[in-house]
Every structure is written in structure tokens, then in C-alpha cells.
Design a protein around this motif. Structure first.
Motif, PDB file in Angstrom:
ATOM      1  N   VAL A 263       0.869  -1.250  -0.049  1.00  9.19           N
ATOM      2  CA  VAL A 263      -0.144   0.149   0.055  1.00  9.19           C
ATOM      3  C   VAL A 263       0.764   1.237  -0.021  1.00  9.19           C
ATOM      4  O   VAL A 263       0.238   2.360   0.450  1.00  9.19           O
ATOM      5  CB  VAL A 263      -1.077   0.020   1.241  1.00  9.19           C
ATOM      6  N   SER A 264       2.009   1.053  -0.344  1.00  3.39           N
ATOM      7  CA  SER A 264       2.977   2.390  -0.466  1.00  3.39           C
ATOM      8  C   SER A 264       4.194   2.062  -1.587  1.00  3.39           C
ATOM      9  O   SER A 264       4.303   0.996  -1.764  1.00  3.39           O
ATOM     10  CB  SER A 264       3.488   2.570   0.866  1.00  3.39           C
ATOM     11  N   PRO A 265       4.724   3.254  -1.830  1.00  6.33           N
ATOM     12  CA  PRO A 265       5.885   2.883  -2.850  1.00  6.33           C
ATOM     13  C   PRO A 265       7.019   2.562  -2.315  1.00  6.33           C
ATOM     14  O   PRO A 265       8.180   2.273  -2.717  1.00  6.33           O
ATOM     15  CB  PRO A 265       6.163   4.203  -3.484  1.00  6.33           C
ATOM     16  N   ARG A 266       6.988   2.204  -0.976  1.00  2.00           N
ATOM     17  CA  ARG A 266       8.283   1.661  -0.010  1.00  2.00           C
ATOM     18  C   ARG A 266       8.340   0.061  -0.394  1.00  2.00           C
ATOM     19  O   ARG A 266       7.565  -0.622  -0.755  1.00  2.00           O
ATOM     20  CB  ARG A 266       8.092   2.015   1.250  1.00  2.00           C
ATOM     21  N   ARG A 267       9.542  -0.264  -0.154  1.00  2.00           N
ATOM     22  CA  ARG A 267       9.806  -1.922  -0.152  1.00  2.00           C
ATOM     23  C   ARG A 267       8.947  -2.479   1.011  1.00  2.00           C
ATOM     24  O   ARG A 267       9.433  -2.271   2.135  1.00  2.00           O
ATOM     25  CB  ARG A 267      11.453  -2.039  -0.291  1.00  2.00           C
ATOM     26  N   SER A 268       8.686  -3.720   0.624  1.00  2.00           N
ATOM     27  CA  SER A 268       7.825  -4.272   1.830  1.00  2.00           C
ATOM     28  C   SER A 268       9.247  -5.138   2.549  1.00  2.00           C
ATOM     29  O   SER A 268      10.173  -5.541   1.997  1.00  2.00           O
ATOM     30  CB  SER A 268       6.777  -5.324   1.526  1.00  2.00           C
ATOM     31  N   ASP A 269       8.837  -5.469   3.963  1.00  2.00           N
ATOM     32  CA  ASP A 269       9.590  -6.125   4.705  1.00  2.00           C
ATOM     33  C   ASP A 269      10.109  -7.434   4.235  1.00  2.00           C
ATOM     34  O   ASP A 269      10.854  -8.205   4.467  1.00  2.00           O
ATOM     35  CB  ASP A 269       9.386  -6.183   6.234  1.00  2.00           C
ATOM     36  N   SER A 270       8.660  -7.971   3.685  1.00  2.71           N
ATOM     37  CA  SER A 270       9.002  -9.455   3.217  1.00  2.71           C
ATOM     38  C   SER A 270      10.030  -9.288   1.840  1.00  2.71           C
ATOM     39  O   SER A 270      10.875 -10.266   1.927  1.00  2.71           O
ATOM     40  CB  SER A 270       7.596 -10.115   2.636  1.00  2.71           C
ATOM     41  N   GLU A 271       9.879  -8.461   1.089  1.00  3.40           N
ATOM     42  CA  GLU A 271      10.918  -8.389   0.013  1.00  3.40           C
ATOM     43  C   GLU A 271      12.246  -8.174   0.444  1.00  3.40           C
ATOM     44  O   GLU A 271      13.289  -8.812  -0.207  1.00  3.40           O
ATOM     45  CB  GLU A 271      10.599  -7.108  -0.845  1.00  3.40           C
ATOM     46  N   VAL A 272      12.442  -7.376   1.666  1.00  2.67           N
ATOM     47  CA  VAL A 272      13.899  -7.067   2.077  1.00  2.67           C
ATOM     48  C   VAL A 272      14.374  -8.661   2.779  1.00  2.67           C
ATOM     49  O   VAL A 272      15.580  -8.987   2.226  1.00  2.67           O
ATOM     50  CB  VAL A 272      13.623  -6.201   3.241  1.00  2.67           C
ATOM     51  N   TRP A 273      13.528  -9.338   3.278  1.00  2.00           N
ATOM     52  CA  TRP A 273      14.065 -10.582   4.035  1.00  2.00           C
ATOM     53  C   TRP A 273      14.096 -11.712   2.748  1.00  2.00           C
ATOM     54  O   TRP A 273      14.855 -12.468   3.160  1.00  2.00           O
ATOM     55  CB  TRP A 273      13.096 -11.163   4.991  1.00  2.00           C
ATOM     56  N   ILE A 274      13.329 -11.616   1.781  1.00  2.00           N
ATOM     57  CA  ILE A 274      13.478 -12.606   0.623  1.00  2.00           C
ATOM     58  C   ILE A 274      14.911 -12.466   0.075  1.00  2.00           C
ATOM     59  O   ILE A 274      15.488 -13.276   0.011  1.00  2.00           O
ATOM     60  CB  ILE A 274      12.377 -12.311  -0.197  1.00  2.00           C
ATOM     61  N   ASP A 275      15.232 -11.068   0.043  1.00  2.00           N
ATOM     62  CA  ASP A 275      16.594 -10.938  -0.546  1.00  2.00           C
ATOM     63  C   ASP A 275      17.626 -11.236   0.483  1.00  2.00           C
ATOM     64  O   ASP A 275      18.780 -11.673   0.097  1.00  2.00           O
ATOM     65  CB  ASP A 275      16.631  -9.244  -0.598  1.00  2.00           C
ATOM     66  N   ARG A 276      17.541 -10.788   1.695  1.00  2.00           N
ATOM     67  CA  ARG A 276      18.526 -11.441   2.905  1.00  2.00           C
ATOM     68  C   ARG A 276      18.671 -12.747   2.891  1.00  2.00           C
ATOM     69  O   ARG A 276      19.843 -13.227   3.180  1.00  2.00           O
ATOM     70  CB  ARG A 276      18.024 -10.832   4.160  1.00  2.00           C
ATOM     71  N   LEU A 277      17.637 -13.555   2.677  1.00  2.00           N
ATOM     72  CA  LEU A 277      17.624 -15.004   2.787  1.00  2.00           C
ATOM     73  C   LEU A 277      18.349 -15.612   1.417  1.00  2.00           C
ATOM     74  O   LEU A 277      18.377 -16.699   1.165  1.00  2.00           O
ATOM     75  CB  LEU A 277      16.168 -15.734   2.980  1.00  2.00           C
ATOM     76  N   GLY A 278      18.905 -14.699   0.582  1.00  2.00           N
ATOM     77  CA  GLY A 278      19.411 -15.332  -0.919  1.00  2.00           C
ATOM     78  C   GLY A 278      18.453 -15.853  -1.765  1.00  2.00           C
ATOM     79  O   GLY A 278      18.861 -16.504  -2.665  1.00  2.00           O
ATOM     80  N   LEU A 279      17.026 -15.257  -1.523  1.00  2.00           N
ATOM     81  CA  LEU A 279      16.245 -15.924  -2.690  1.00  2.00           C
ATOM     82  C   LEU A 279      15.789 -14.712  -3.650  1.00  2.00           C
ATOM     83  O   LEU A 279      14.649 -14.503  -4.088  1.00  2.00           O
ATOM     84  CB  LEU A 279      14.880 -16.589  -1.941  1.00  2.00           C
ATOM     85  N   GLY A 280      16.694 -13.723  -3.852  1.00  2.00           N
ATOM     86  CA  GLY A 280      16.489 -12.632  -4.624  1.00  2.00           C
ATOM     87  C   GLY A 280      15.883 -13.133  -6.005  1.00  2.00           C
ATOM     88  O   GLY A 280      15.180 -12.153  -6.464  1.00  2.00           O
ATOM     89  N   GLY A 281      16.281 -14.187  -6.512  1.00  2.00           N
ATOM     90  CA  GLY A 281      16.019 -14.259  -7.988  1.00  2.00           C
ATOM     91  C   GLY A 281      14.574 -15.234  -8.083  1.00  2.00           C
ATOM     92  O   GLY A 281      14.046 -15.316  -9.112  1.00  2.00           O
ATOM     93  N   PHE A 282      13.793 -15.608  -7.060  1.00  2.00           N
ATOM     94  CA  PHE A 282      12.631 -16.259  -6.961  1.00  2.00           C
ATOM     95  C   PHE A 282      11.656 -15.535  -7.812  1.00  2.00           C
ATOM     96  O   PHE A 282      11.000 -14.588  -7.503  1.00  2.00           O
ATOM     97  CB  PHE A 282      12.106 -16.375  -5.564  1.00  2.00           C
ATOM     98  N   GLY A 283      11.331 -16.268  -8.986  1.00  9.63           N
ATOM     99  CA  GLY A 283      10.010 -15.921  -9.731  1.00  9.63           C
ATOM    100  C   GLY A 283      10.354 -14.490 -10.427  1.00  9.63           C
ATOM    101  O   GLY A 283       9.785 -14.226 -11.190  1.00  9.63           O
TER     102      GLY A 283
END
Ligand code: SF4
Ligand code: SF4
Length: 366
Positions: A263-283
Motif C-alpha cells: 500500500v505504499s511505494p516503499r519496499r515491503s519487509d518481506s521483499e527485504v527478507w527474501i533478498d537477505r535469505l538469498g532468494l532474490g531471484g525467486f520468480g
């Protein structure tokens, strides 16, 4: 009836890919002079565009986006000019219309370049309004965009649209467990969960906090504090509902996990954590983006205004006296890459912050 059911399933499961057939769809009775609108083959998007254009005669060219909505697909590399070119060539569009113009969805700008489309097909593409509901006014107005048609406002209407489908999976999962093992808590959980979501979605613009989780934590502290205070006054024990106080924090934090990105143009915490868990390329959807500062090389800019036309949050202003673009609200930039992709002079770039650059360097050296 089955169309209605299909729409309900598509709406409630909007976070899942759901492909509509690709190709050329006549809406009304289009002739060879009718406008051609391009969209992604996400079933909900196709249904909404068709509904917005009801009563008109236009061609709708549905390009393959792997069943994902326009913005996510364009940002994730699943809706590109290659796919638009494929759609033009395989649909027989050139034989159906006498002109060579395409109207692209504005939110496809991060991934779809117009020049390769012209070179490969002869069709000149331009970006239409951000929202499908503005298409009739855009067509009636000579295919010119108003200021409002350029903006994605993340306003109340958008938030209300996202509230149910984006939170239903978490609710359904927990409700299922409670229903089986602790049915006496189901009603309380239901009230608390949807109240928390409603508060966060309604007041996301004013709740203090930089991230969705930060805002959720602040809200949970307020609610739990008020609840404990009321219990202290009425029952003489601020921890009379200690289990529900803990549940308040858990529920708010769960609701805040994807809040910023939804609901905002900011990055969601789930996206940040997906990146941090090394799943950046998922889908392709959660690929690490360079969340940098938008930067202009004035020497290259020739004032074509593409950036002004395409930025969904109004970062760019009028041309300056030297006919170079100017920044109106540079801080509003959320690194969507649309202007960088569309600038024909490569005058715009996103400067990578040191931490992201370091992380990428570490990865590539591995
Ligand atoms: S798109 Fe590029 S060349 Fe055109 S006005 Fe913007 S910065 Fe200048
Ligand atoms: S200025 Fe920022 S938000 Fe606007 S189009 Fe460019 S990258 Fe996207």
C-alpha cells in the motif's frame, strides 16, 4: 455465473499468477482505425480493462506476462518489449488495423522499451494512463494524459482493493488452526486480525515508522497499551488479557510484513527478507533492486519529457530555462526504474547506495 466465480477467485487470489489467454481480443466492434491497447495476461487485469472499456470499440492486445500483473511483471522481467513484439507478430494485428499505434499500460514502463517495438514491428508505442479506469477519459481526450492519469496514488481506494486479498491467506491459515484446536478463540482472533489490518491500511500514511514492521509495532504498542490501561482501570490488573496482548503484537507484525510494498511505494519487509535469505531471484519478482538515488546527467538530457510522462509518483517537474528536465519531488522516487529504462539519452541513473553495492560485490565474487 461461472464468469463471476472466476472473477471472485481471481480477485481473492490476486497474489498468485493467474494467466488469461494471450492474443488479440476485440472489444465491441473495432474496425481498422480502432485504438489498440496492450495489457498483461493476468486474468484480473484483463477483466478490469475489459470492464473499463465496456461500450467502446477497441482492440485489446494481451501480451504474455506469465499470468502476473503489469507492474510486477514489468519490474520482474516477465513483461518486456520482446513479449509485446511477440504478441504483435503472432496476433496478426498488422492485418487487422490500418494504423501503427499501440497504447501501453503506464506501469509496464520499467520493463517495456518502445524503440525496439517500433524497429521490430513498425508500431509506435506510447504509454497510456496508470489506471484502467481512466482509459475511457484518456481515449475521449485525444489520448492525452492528465496529471492524475500519470500518478499511482496508493490512496484509500487502492488500499481497500488490496486489503482482503492480500491478508486472506494469513487469516485463513490461522483461522483453520484455531477452528480445529481452539475454536473458542476464533471470533476474538477474527475481530483482532481484521481490526489490525484495517487500522494499518487506513492510517499507513500517518502512523510513525520507516518500514511496515516499524509502523505495525508502533500500532501494536498503542493498542496493547490502551487495552492494558483499560484492564488496569476496570479489573485492577493490566495483564488480565495477557494472551490477547501477546496476540496483538503477533497479529500486527504479521499484517505489517507486506504492508509497505502493498500500500505504499516503499519496499515491503518481506521483499527485504527474501533478498537477505538469498532468494532474490525467486520468480524474478523479488530480484534485488538497486534502491538508489535518481540522478540526472544534465549534459545528456535533451528535454524530451519521457521521464515526466512516465514517473508514477511525480518526481519530475517542468523543463528548466535550459530545456533540461527538473526535479519536482526527488525524495518521492522509489527506484521503480521506469524513467531510467525510458530515457532515450541514458541521462538518468539510480546511484547504488554503498550497502547494496557491497552486497552485490560479495555475491558476484562468490
Ligand atoms: S527522459 Fe531523459 S532526455 Fe528526456 S527529459 Fe528526461 S532525462 Fe531528459
Ligand atoms: S524517478 Fe524514481 S519513481 Fe520516478 S520513474 Fe524514475 S525511478 Fe521510478
Amino acid at each position: 455465473m461461472s464468469a463471476l466465480l472466476d472473477w471472485i477467485v481471481a480477485y481473492l487470489c490476486r497474489w498468485l499468477p493467474r494467466a488469461a489467454p494471450t492474443g488479440l481480443v476485440p472489444i465491441g466492434y473495432p474496425d481498422e482505425g480502432a485504438p489498440v491497447l496492450v495489457t498483461a495476461n493476468f486474468s484480473l487485469t484483463v477483466a478490469r480493462v475489459r470492464r473499463a472499456l465496456r461500450g467502446r470499440s477497441v482492440w485489446l492486445l494481451v501480451a504474455n506476462s506469465s499470468g502476473i500483473n503489469v507492474w510486477c511483471a514489468a519490474a520482474g522481467g516477465l513483461l518486456t518489449h520482446h513479449r509485446v513484439i511477440d504478441a504483435v507478430k503472432t496476433s496478426g494485428l498488422a492485418e487487422r488495423v490500418g494504423h501503427r499505434r499501440l497504447i501501453l499500460p503506464a506501469l509496464s514502463a520499467p520493463g517495456v522499451e518502445v524503440e525496439p517495438i517500433r524497429e521490430a514491428t513498425g508500431f509506435r508505442a506510447r504509454f497510456g494512463p496508470v489506471s484502467a479506469r481512466d482509459l475511457p477519459a484518456y481515449l475521449d481526450g485525444g489520448e492525452r494524459k492528465t496529471e492524475a492519469m500519470r500518478r499511482f496514488d496508493f490512496g484509500l481506494a487502492h488500499r481497500a482493493d488490496m486489503l482482503l486479498p492480500m491478508n486472506l491467506p494469513v487469516y485463513a491459515l490461522v483461522a483453520l488452526v484455531l477452528g480445529v484446536f481452539w475454536p473458542q478463540h476464533l471470533l476474538g482472533f477474527t475481530v483482532l486480525f481484521w481490526s489490525a489490518v484495517a487500522v494499518l491500511y487506513a492510517f499507513v500514511d500517518v502512523i510513525p515508522g520507516r518500514t511496515g514492521w516499524g509502523q505495525a509495532l508502533f500500532s501494536a504498542m498503542l493498542v496493547a497499551g490502551a487495552w492494558a490501561g483499560a484492564d488496569a482501570l476496570v479489573r485492577g490488573n493490566p495483564l488480565a488479557h495477557r494472551g490477547w496482548l501477546v496476540a496483538t503484537f503477533v497479529i500486527f507484525l504479521a499484517a505489517g510484513l507486506d504492508l509497505a510494498g502493498t500500500v505504499s511505494p516503499r519496499r515491503s519487509d518481506s521483499e527485504v527478507w527474501i533478498d537477505r535469505l538469498g532468494l532474490g531471484g525467486f520468480g524474478g519478482l523479488f530480484a534485488e533492486r538497486d534502491l538508489g538515488t535518481i540522478t540526472l546527467d544534465e549534459d545528456r538530457c535533451r528535454g524530451c519529457r519521457s521521464c515526466f510522462e512516465i514517473c508514477p509518483v511525480g518526481v519530475f517537474g517542468e523543463l528548466g530555462p535550459d530545456r533540461k528536465t527538473t526535479f519536482r519531488d526527488r525524495d518521492a522516487c522509489f527506484s521503480c526504474h521506469a524513467c531510467v529504462t525510458q530515457c532515450p539519452e541514458e541521462a538518468l541513473s539510480l546511484a547504488t547506495p554503498p550497502r547494496a553495492a557491497h552486497r552485490r560485490a560479495v555475491r558476484s565474487s562468490g
